[in-house]
Design an enzyme around this catalytic site. Structure first.
Site, PDB file in Angstrom:
ATOM      1  N   ASN A   9      27.683-124.437 -10.619  1.00 42.18           N
ATOM      2  CA  ASN A   9      28.470-125.454 -11.325  1.00 42.18           C
ATOM      3  C   ASN A   9      29.741-124.773 -11.811  1.00 42.18           C
ATOM      4  O   ASN A   9      29.713-124.033 -12.790  1.00 42.18           O
ATOM      5  CB  ASN A   9      27.656-126.029 -12.488  1.00 42.18           C
ATOM      6  CG  ASN A   9      28.447-127.068 -13.270  1.00 42.18           C
ATOM      7  OD1 ASN A   9      29.552-127.444 -12.878  1.00 42.18           O
ATOM      8  ND2 ASN A   9      27.890-127.530 -14.387  1.00 42.18           N
ATOM      9  N   TRP A  10      30.818-125.018 -11.086  1.00 44.11           N
ATOM     10  CA  TRP A  10      32.085-124.346 -11.449  1.00 44.11           C
ATOM     11  C   TRP A  10      32.684-124.915 -12.733  1.00 44.11           C
ATOM     12  O   TRP A  10      33.591-124.327 -13.303  1.00 44.11           O
ATOM     13  CB  TRP A  10      33.110-124.498 -10.302  1.00 44.11           C
ATOM     14  CG  TRP A  10      32.797-123.705  -9.080  1.00 44.11           C
ATOM     15  CD1 TRP A  10      31.692-122.913  -8.852  1.00 44.11           C
ATOM     16  CD2 TRP A  10      33.605-123.604  -7.886  1.00 44.11           C
ATOM     17  NE1 TRP A  10      31.771-122.340  -7.597  1.00 44.11           N
ATOM     18  CE2 TRP A  10      32.930-122.750  -6.986  1.00 44.11           C
ATOM     19  CE3 TRP A  10      34.820-124.166  -7.501  1.00 44.11           C
ATOM     20  CZ2 TRP A  10      33.451-122.440  -5.727  1.00 44.11           C
ATOM     21  CZ3 TRP A  10      35.339-123.863  -6.248  1.00 44.11           C
ATOM     22  CH2 TRP A  10      34.660-123.001  -5.370  1.00 44.11           C
ATOM     23  N   LYS A  11      32.221-126.084 -13.148  1.00 47.35           N
ATOM     24  CA  LYS A  11      32.801-126.760 -14.321  1.00 47.35           C
ATOM     25  C   LYS A  11      34.319-126.895 -14.132  1.00 47.35           C
ATOM     26  O   LYS A  11      34.766-127.081 -12.999  1.00 47.35           O
ATOM     27  CB  LYS A  11      32.407-126.030 -15.616  1.00 47.35           C
ATOM     28  CG  LYS A  11      30.887-125.836 -15.707  1.00 47.35           C
ATOM     29  CD  LYS A  11      30.420-125.343 -17.036  1.00 47.35           C
ATOM     30  CE  LYS A  11      28.893-125.157 -17.001  1.00 47.35           C
ATOM     31  NZ  LYS A  11      28.342-124.770 -18.296  1.00 47.35           N
ATOM     32  N   HIS A  97      24.918-133.813 -17.119  1.00 44.66           N
ATOM     33  CA  HIS A  97      25.067-132.469 -17.691  1.00 44.66           C
ATOM     34  C   HIS A  97      25.262-132.599 -19.213  1.00 44.66           C
ATOM     35  O   HIS A  97      25.914-133.534 -19.685  1.00 44.66           O
ATOM     36  CB  HIS A  97      26.267-131.754 -17.061  1.00 44.66           C
ATOM     37  CG  HIS A  97      26.285-130.296 -17.392  1.00 44.66           C
ATOM     38  ND1 HIS A  97      26.728-129.824 -18.601  1.00 44.66           N
ATOM     39  CD2 HIS A  97      25.863-129.208 -16.694  1.00 44.66           C
ATOM     40  CE1 HIS A  97      26.587-128.499 -18.629  1.00 44.66           C
ATOM     41  NE2 HIS A  97      26.066-128.110 -17.476  1.00 44.66           N
ATOM     42  N   GLU A  99      27.158-131.158 -21.183  1.00 44.52           N
ATOM     43  CA  GLU A  99      28.556-131.206 -21.635  1.00 44.52           C
ATOM     44  C   GLU A  99      29.106-132.622 -21.522  1.00 44.52           C
ATOM     45  O   GLU A  99      29.896-133.067 -22.354  1.00 44.52           O
ATOM     46  CB  GLU A  99      29.395-130.206 -20.812  1.00 44.52           C
ATOM     47  CG  GLU A  99      29.081-128.775 -21.232  1.00 44.52           C
ATOM     48  CD  GLU A  99      29.238-127.738 -20.136  1.00 44.52           C
ATOM     49  OE1 GLU A  99      29.871-128.013 -19.109  1.00 44.52           O
ATOM     50  OE2 GLU A  99      28.692-126.626 -20.325  1.00 44.52           O
ATOM     51  N   GLU A 169      18.187-127.514 -18.576  1.00 42.03           N
ATOM     52  CA  GLU A 169      19.205-126.631 -19.139  1.00 42.03           C
ATOM     53  C   GLU A 169      19.170-126.729 -20.665  1.00 42.03           C
ATOM     54  O   GLU A 169      19.795-127.633 -21.242  1.00 42.03           O
ATOM     55  CB  GLU A 169      20.604-127.034 -18.650  1.00 42.03           C
ATOM     56  CG  GLU A 169      20.771-126.987 -17.148  1.00 42.03           C
ATOM     57  CD  GLU A 169      22.234-126.822 -16.756  1.00 42.03           C
ATOM     58  OE1 GLU A 169      22.523-125.841 -16.076  1.00 42.03           O
ATOM     59  OE2 GLU A 169      23.079-127.645 -17.159  1.00 42.03           O
ATOM     60  N   GLY A 175      26.108-120.930 -21.517  1.00 40.83           N
ATOM     61  CA  GLY A 175      27.341-120.224 -21.830  1.00 40.83           C
ATOM     62  C   GLY A 175      27.228-119.304 -23.034  1.00 40.83           C
ATOM     63  O   GLY A 175      28.237-118.826 -23.557  1.00 40.83           O
ATOM     64  N   SER A 215      22.739-119.480 -18.734  1.00 43.77           N
ATOM     65  CA  SER A 215      22.909-118.028 -18.664  1.00 43.77           C
ATOM     66  C   SER A 215      22.052-117.363 -17.588  1.00 43.77           C
ATOM     67  O   SER A 215      21.513-116.270 -17.799  1.00 43.77           O
ATOM     68  CB  SER A 215      22.676-117.396 -20.045  1.00 43.77           C
ATOM     69  OG  SER A 215      23.599-117.913 -20.987  1.00 43.77           O
ATOM     70  N   GLY A 236      26.367-121.587 -14.172  1.00 48.30           N
ATOM     71  CA  GLY A 236      27.757-121.772 -14.562  1.00 48.30           C
ATOM     72  C   GLY A 236      28.547-120.493 -14.351  1.00 48.30           C
ATOM     73  O   GLY A 236      28.962-120.166 -13.237  1.00 48.30           O
ATOM     74  N   GLY A 237      28.737-119.722 -15.414  1.00 43.59           N
ATOM     75  CA  GLY A 237      29.617-118.554 -15.400  1.00 43.59           C
ATOM     76  C   GLY A 237      29.404-117.615 -14.216  1.00 43.59           C
ATOM     77  O   GLY A 237      30.363-117.196 -13.560  1.00 43.59           O
TER      78      GLY A 237
HETATM   79  P1  13P Z   1      26.044-120.888 -17.780  1.00 46.00           P
HETATM   80  O1  13P Z   1      25.345-120.328 -16.564  1.00 46.00           O
HETATM   81  O2  13P Z   1      27.465-120.449 -17.877  1.00 46.00           O
HETATM   82  O3  13P Z   1      25.243-120.647 -19.023  1.00 46.00           O
HETATM   83  O4  13P Z   1      26.104-122.483 -17.568  1.00 46.00           O
HETATM   84  C1  13P Z   1      24.948-123.164 -17.271  1.00 46.00           C
HETATM   85  C2  13P Z   1      25.289-124.553 -16.901  1.00 46.00           C
HETATM   86  O5  13P Z   1      25.668-125.343 -17.748  1.00 46.00           O
HETATM   87  C3  13P Z   1      25.199-124.939 -15.487  1.00 46.00           C
HETATM   88  O6  13P Z   1      25.318-126.309 -15.340  1.00 46.00           O
END
Ligand code: 13P
Length: 253
Positions: A9-11, A97, A99, A169, A175, A215, A236-237
């Site tokens: 997930n590049w966000k 998600h 967010e 999640e 994050g 994470s 994500g990251g």
């Molecule tokens: P991180 O891997 O950066 O914690 O993000 C997780 C996430 O929200 C994937 O959708």
């Protein structure tokens, strides 16, 4: 064997050029997937067509949207519909998600509409669930997450629920570098599978991939994915660094 999935997930990160280079670097590493393993890139809307072309050459690599609108079409300036995604050959979409639930006030009922629209258009929803820190600290995470599934997914008939990917999640792990322990992830995934089994039966529950997100890193993916009910990750990251995401793909069972 149940599908095992590494989803990126590049966000809201990377320019088009950076995204293209990241994909090239990942494919240059030549990480091949077994028939039951899949890798999915959830990229920003403007990069969907480019990413679709890049993955087309690769076995079991796919592209996903990070969101879609809950209405079919209409006067919703700036939004992207499921029909639009379908028309450019996108077959996966992240739905719900945390967010988007937080910053865009997405409700469980709205997410049920998104799930329906996706499935009507041949798009597999990657349905996200997970509790905030205060709920985890109060010890009521199971009820909280079960309600998210019930209110957004359990209207589906059995034939449809089988077409869902779930991503657990925990919000406190996203994050933050604070990963859920392998035991915490397994415990919740096992619980979610039992909630699905109670409603739809064990055979169906055993078919649904449940990914862990929060994470996931190159150095903890293998241990997390080794749990029997953890079928990969939503990342994500670490999905923004070619070597890290390649290692995470390689950690799939
Ligand atoms: P991180 O891997 O950066 O914690 O993000 C997780 C996430 O929200 C994937 O959708």
């Amino acid at each position: 064997m149940r599908k095992q999935i590494a989803a990126a997930n590049w966000k809201m990160n990377l320019t088009y050029q950076e995204g293209e280079k990241l994909l090239d670097d990942i494919f240059d590493a030549g990480t091949s997937l077994a028939p039951h393993q899949h890798a999915i890139f959830a990229v920003p809307y403007p990069y969907l067509i480019m990413t679709r072309s890049e993955v087309a050459e690769e076995f079991n690599y796919h592209v996903a949207a990070q969101n879609c609108h809950h209405k079919k079409s209409g006067a919703y300036t700036g939004e992207v519909s499921v029909d639009m995604l379908q028309s450019i050959g996108v077959h996966y979409c992240i739905v719900g998600h945390s967010e988007r639930r937080e910053y865009n006030a997405e409700t469980n009922a709205m997410l049920a509409d998104k799930v329906n629209l996706c499935q009507e258009n041949g798009i597999t929803p990657i349905f996200c669930c997970g509790e905030p820190l205060d709920i985890r600290e109060a010890g009521t995470q199971n009820e909280f997450v079960a309600a998210q599934l019930r209110e957004s997914l359990f209207h589906l008939p059995a034939a449809r629920i089988k077409g869902i990917i779930i991503a657990y999640e925990p919000i406190w792990a996203i994050g933050t570098g604070r990963t859920a322990s392998t035991a915490q992830a397994q415990e919740m995934h096992h619980f979610l599978r039992s909630v699905i089994a109670d409603h739809y039966g064990k055979d169906i529950a055993d078919e649904i991939p449940i990914l862990y997100g929060g994470s996931v890193k190159a150095n903890n993916a293998e241990e997390l994915f080794s749990s029997p009910d953890v079928d990969g990750g939503l990342v994500g990251g670490a999905s923004l660094v070619a070597a890290d995401f390649t290692a995470i793909i390689s950690a799939l069972k």
